[in-house]
Design a protein around this motif. Structure first.
Motif, PDB file in Angstrom:
ATOM      1  N   LEU A 162      -6.210   7.737  -7.566  1.00 54.93           N
ATOM      2  CA  LEU A 162      -4.753   7.774  -7.738  1.00 54.93           C
ATOM      3  C   LEU A 162      -4.235   9.205  -7.664  1.00 54.93           C
ATOM      4  CD1 LEU A 162      -1.991   6.490  -8.780  1.00 54.93           C
ATOM      5  CD2 LEU A 162      -2.859   6.953 -11.086  1.00 54.93           C
ATOM      6  N   VAL A 193       0.841  -1.201   0.000  1.00 54.92           N
ATOM      7  CA  VAL A 193       0.000   0.000   0.000  1.00 54.92           C
ATOM      8  C   VAL A 193       0.883   1.262   0.000  1.00 54.92           C
ATOM      9  CG1 VAL A 193      -1.716   1.307   1.331  1.00 54.92           C
ATOM     10  CG2 VAL A 193      -1.977  -1.170   1.035  1.00 54.92           C
ATOM     11  N   ALA A 212       1.919   1.659  -3.528  1.00 56.90           N
ATOM     12  CA  ALA A 212       0.815   2.167  -4.354  1.00 56.90           C
ATOM     13  C   ALA A 212       0.602   3.658  -4.101  1.00 56.90           C
ATOM     14  CB  ALA A 212      -0.469   1.392  -4.070  1.00 56.90           C
ATOM     15  N   HIS A 213       0.732   4.088  -2.846  1.00 57.82           N
ATOM     16  CA  HIS A 213       0.512   5.500  -2.531  1.00 57.82           C
ATOM     17  C   HIS A 213       1.618   6.391  -3.091  1.00 57.82           C
ATOM     18  CE1 HIS A 213      -2.531   5.075   1.028  1.00 57.82           C
ATOM     19  NE2 HIS A 213      -2.889   4.403  -0.042  1.00 57.82           N
ATOM     20  N   SER A 214       2.830   5.871  -3.136  1.00 60.64           N
ATOM     21  CA  SER A 214       3.932   6.723  -3.588  1.00 60.64           C
ATOM     22  C   SER A 214       4.215   6.557  -5.076  1.00 60.64           C
ATOM     23  CB  SER A 214       5.196   6.435  -2.774  1.00 60.64           C
ATOM     24  OG  SER A 214       5.492   5.048  -2.771  1.00 60.64           O
ATOM     25  N   GLU A 215       4.254   5.328  -5.558  1.00 56.99           N
ATOM     26  CA  GLU A 215       4.650   5.083  -6.949  1.00 56.99           C
ATOM     27  C   GLU A 215       3.461   4.830  -7.876  1.00 56.99           C
ATOM     28  OE1 GLU A 215       7.901   5.186  -8.116  1.00 56.99           O
ATOM     29  OE2 GLU A 215       8.325   6.039  -6.141  1.00 56.99           O
ATOM     30  N   GLY A 216       2.278   4.693  -7.315  1.00 56.42           N
ATOM     31  CA  GLY A 216       1.079   4.520  -8.131  1.00 56.42           C
ATOM     32  C   GLY A 216       0.712   3.071  -8.376  1.00 56.42           C
ATOM     33  N   GLN A 250      -4.391  10.860  -4.218  1.00 53.76           N
ATOM     34  CA  GLN A 250      -3.322  10.349  -3.350  1.00 53.76           C
ATOM     35  C   GLN A 250      -1.993  11.034  -3.671  1.00 53.76           C
ATOM     36  OE1 GLN A 250      -1.284   8.882  -0.654  1.00 53.76           O
ATOM     37  NE2 GLN A 250      -3.297   7.862  -0.731  1.00 53.76           N
ATOM     38  N   MET A 251      -1.749  11.288  -4.953  1.00 53.46           N
ATOM     39  CA  MET A 251      -0.466  11.882  -5.355  1.00 53.46           C
ATOM     40  C   MET A 251      -0.324  13.323  -4.847  1.00 53.46           C
ATOM     41  SD  MET A 251       1.279   9.612  -7.006  1.00 53.46           S
ATOM     42  CE  MET A 251       0.679   7.947  -6.730  1.00 53.46           C
TER      43      MET A 251
END
Lengths: 454, 454
Positions: free
Chosen positions: B145, A373, A376-380, B148-149
């Motif tokens: 997405l 997770v 997913a939050h940082s790199e997508g 979140q970014m």
């Protein structure tokens, strides 16, 4: 704007796979038959083509990748090497973190690297049909894709519980033209016997392997394909590490430590063996790269298993191989999500670990999803649960760098995306998943099934 | 080995979006309020940030892409331009077929190109939360997405029937930290009213939009985001065509004809408008490129709709816009799979079509899935049902080239992968999908809902 992706031109797709057997301090131990004698190639020739069996036993360092295989690799390779700059930032680490994204293949994982090669060699040998098994569906999808690319019919025996719970993996295989049967099926004697004993049998990977092998052994036009464990599978996967090394040259950087998930061992072998080649030759500019296999704490074959001869399958049909194993009838608990459920580890990986040339670490399940997770939050990208194991270990290393201030370069193998594993994420978010650590006595008990060898 | 992928370095990610409004023969017509007068920006300011509203009305040709947006684009862009050599071979066509693969984004489609920009502008405006709606889930995923970014909370109102049938799209949004509510929900007056009237209401896109807009309008810290139709959305998507043009220079080739799927119009606009810029300026080396919007025969707004003022949403809450429309209460039949169900087409796309500067074609559903399967068999990737429309049109063009012997260069927009649409493939393989063509009288009837304007 700094480039975060290191992309090789397609002309740079490697021309040879790397065979680690050439660089082992002692030759690999052969698989043995039921009589304790080395298994005879003719026993295996009923289900594998000669070219594959030759690779299985080869000690040549470099083995050419056939041009038709490279042409299929070209559909998604070279896969990107990516600097995870946003993950570094989230962690506040001085480490540089890179990942090799094998999720870009059409089947969504590294598995097609060997599926395509196996389809090619079988087609060249005049084989018209491949049988195989699949649990979660990643390997079956890859074989379906590869069969379609070389005009082979593919039959996948899919563990019944997965067949029912993961209908979209099944649809994917069917879209590539494969036939998919819930195992146990009515197609084989093994399946019919299992159903006669229990019409509600939910299937197991061992049973599905037996069905696929039975069909392949009985038909001259049909062979069997396996997606992990064996030497030729590890060989084909080395394209991952070979590309990564070229890409690190582009990035003008080099890993201090490499992490890859380890179930049967093919994704670890694929990433790590090419770096081991440098280690064996004295290091990259004299520097040794740490190579770390990351396994689930709930299936800890390297870190808590025994280095011994054991069967490759759960049912005890295959030749026996020297490997780290928890015993072939070891069964991971139901709370465990995703792949990496294999009871042993590839003989080549096992030998390197036994000789202390690589390291291994076991990570608990909840921590792997937490890492997934964060990624997913940082790199997508939403990673496959298997990949989350390597991400966890990479994050832990980066956090140690934060404490020590060391700007290490960390590489991990992002073996696949999680698009077909969202059910596991659901179970993680809803608190249905748990950590599990075996009592020592339970592992000792499961090791009692090991075959007795001379 | 010939390269099939034309990969730009990340430094070549475009620095500006292209605004087609600058090159239209006549200025775009403004949206009108209920009184028939141009809608006032302050009406929209309750739900959109100023920067977005300025883009919506801008006639500047080039609009700078903020650096933080380019830095997020860098996670997956530039997307690859790929030569579909195996598809050409399968068809036996002298045509050269290329596709731009927008499925490589973490959310799996082109939608994040605008979601990321919208999240950025909202964050800059001090907004803390975005509401939006989603049907099939592609747009909601992209907004989750993007939120979140940029550290924004995202609330997605997901049409209830999709919420229940596509749980994995919901899991994906939740993995990126979004809250997802089945619509109609208890969160808004609109939702509560709908549930009071019918507790089993299965929801609709119109209802979900109303819920999202109601929440955004009522809260100062909350804005709304839309994934298609509007000018700023088309603007952000032009990164697709701008990159493609650079990649064709690398390939030393240039398209004769470009196909993109067209529902609301953003993926068509994104791919086609940058090529239109050349057409408007006299052509690329004097050559005009044919630009073809491909819509479903079961929702044929360009090819069978009327060019008229209509509401943007099904419920009639929005300002009215001049566009090709089937009438805002037009409902595609249940047999229709996937997206592209919008009753109208983006005003910019509509105006270009009205002025005969672009073409449009409608394709029947079964033929699109057939094309998608051909693509999966030859190129590996399983395409989204929306993308299958463009693939169908590209294949038909390539087959015409086979007859005529013309070696045309064909480009299409592969807007996304089908990993979350395997249920639609299942329905196709099992024969549950059908073709559907409206009787003229049915369309005439649905057009009766058009608002009366001056």
């Amino acid at each position: 704007m700094e480039s975060l992706r290191f992309v090789l031109p397609q002309s740079e797709i490697p021309t040879h796979w790397y065979n680690v057997a050439a660089d082992l301090p002692t030759p690999p131990l052969p698989p043995l038959g039921a009589d304790g004698q080395p298994a005879k190639p003719e026993q295996m020739a009923a289900i594998f083509p000669t070219a594959i069996l030759e690779q299985e036993m080869s000690s040549e360092r470099w083995i050419p990748i056939p041009q038709p295989v490279r042409e299929i690799y070209r559909l998604w390779r070279p896969s990107p090497l990516v600097r995870a700059a946003r993950l570094e930032q989230m962690l506040g680490t001085p480490a540089r973190i890179y990942y090799k994204n094998e999720g870009v293949s059409p089947a969504g994982s590294h598995k097609p690297n060997t599926a395509v090669a196996q389809a090619y060699y079988n087609q060249q040998a005049g084989i018209r049909r491949i049988t195989t098994e699949t649990g979660a569906g990643q390997w079956g999808s890859s074989m379906a894709l590869a069969g379609q690319m070389f005009g082979l019919d593919v039959r996948v025996y899919m563990v019944k519980v997965s067949y029912e719970q993961k209908p979209y993996r099944r649809s994917m295989m069917q879209t590539w033209g494969a036939e998919v049967f819930a195992s146990p099926s009515e197609m084989t004697q093994t399946g019919r016997d299992a159903l006669a004993r229990d019409p509600n049998n939910q299937g197991s990977l061992g049973l599905a392997i037996s069905e696929a092998v039975e069909e392949a052994a009985a038909r001259a036009d049909t062979n069997y394909a396996l997606g992990s464990v064996l030497n030729h599978v590890a060989l084909h996967q080395t394209i991952i590490g070979l590309e990564a090394k070229k890409q690190f040259e582009l990035a003008e950087d080099w890993p201090d430590v490499v992490f890859a998930p380890c179930g049967g061992g093919s994704s670890f072998a694929g990433m790590a063996f090419p770096f081991f080649a440098d280690n064996a030759a004295g290091g990259h500019h004299g520097k040794q790269v740490r190579l770390v296999a990351v396994e689930p704490a709930s299936c800890p074959s390297l870190t808590r298993g025994k280095y011994a001869y054991d069967f490759g399958d759960a049912s005890g049909f295959t030749p026996i191989m020297k490997m780290y194993t928890l015993g072939h009838d070891f069964m991971p608990p139901g709370i465990h999500a995703g792949g990496l459920r294999y009871h042993g580890a590839s003989p080549l990986v096992s030998q390197l670990y036994h000789e202390k040339l690589i390291e291994a670490v076991a990570v608990p399940q909840l921590a792997t999803f937490e890492a997934g997770v964060m990624f997913a939050h940082s790199e997508g990208i939403i990673p496959a649960p298997e990949s989350c194991h390597a991400i966890r270990a990479a994050i832990d290393e980066a956090l140690r760098c934060k404490e020590s201030g060391e700007p290490k370069t960390i590489l991990f193998n992002l073996t696949g995306h999680g698009h077909f594993d969202m059910g596991s994420y659901d179970r993680y978010f809803s608190g249905e998943l748990e950590d599990f650590s075996y009592p020592e006595a339970a592992i000792e008990k499961s090791l009692k099934c090991l075959p007795q060898v001379g």
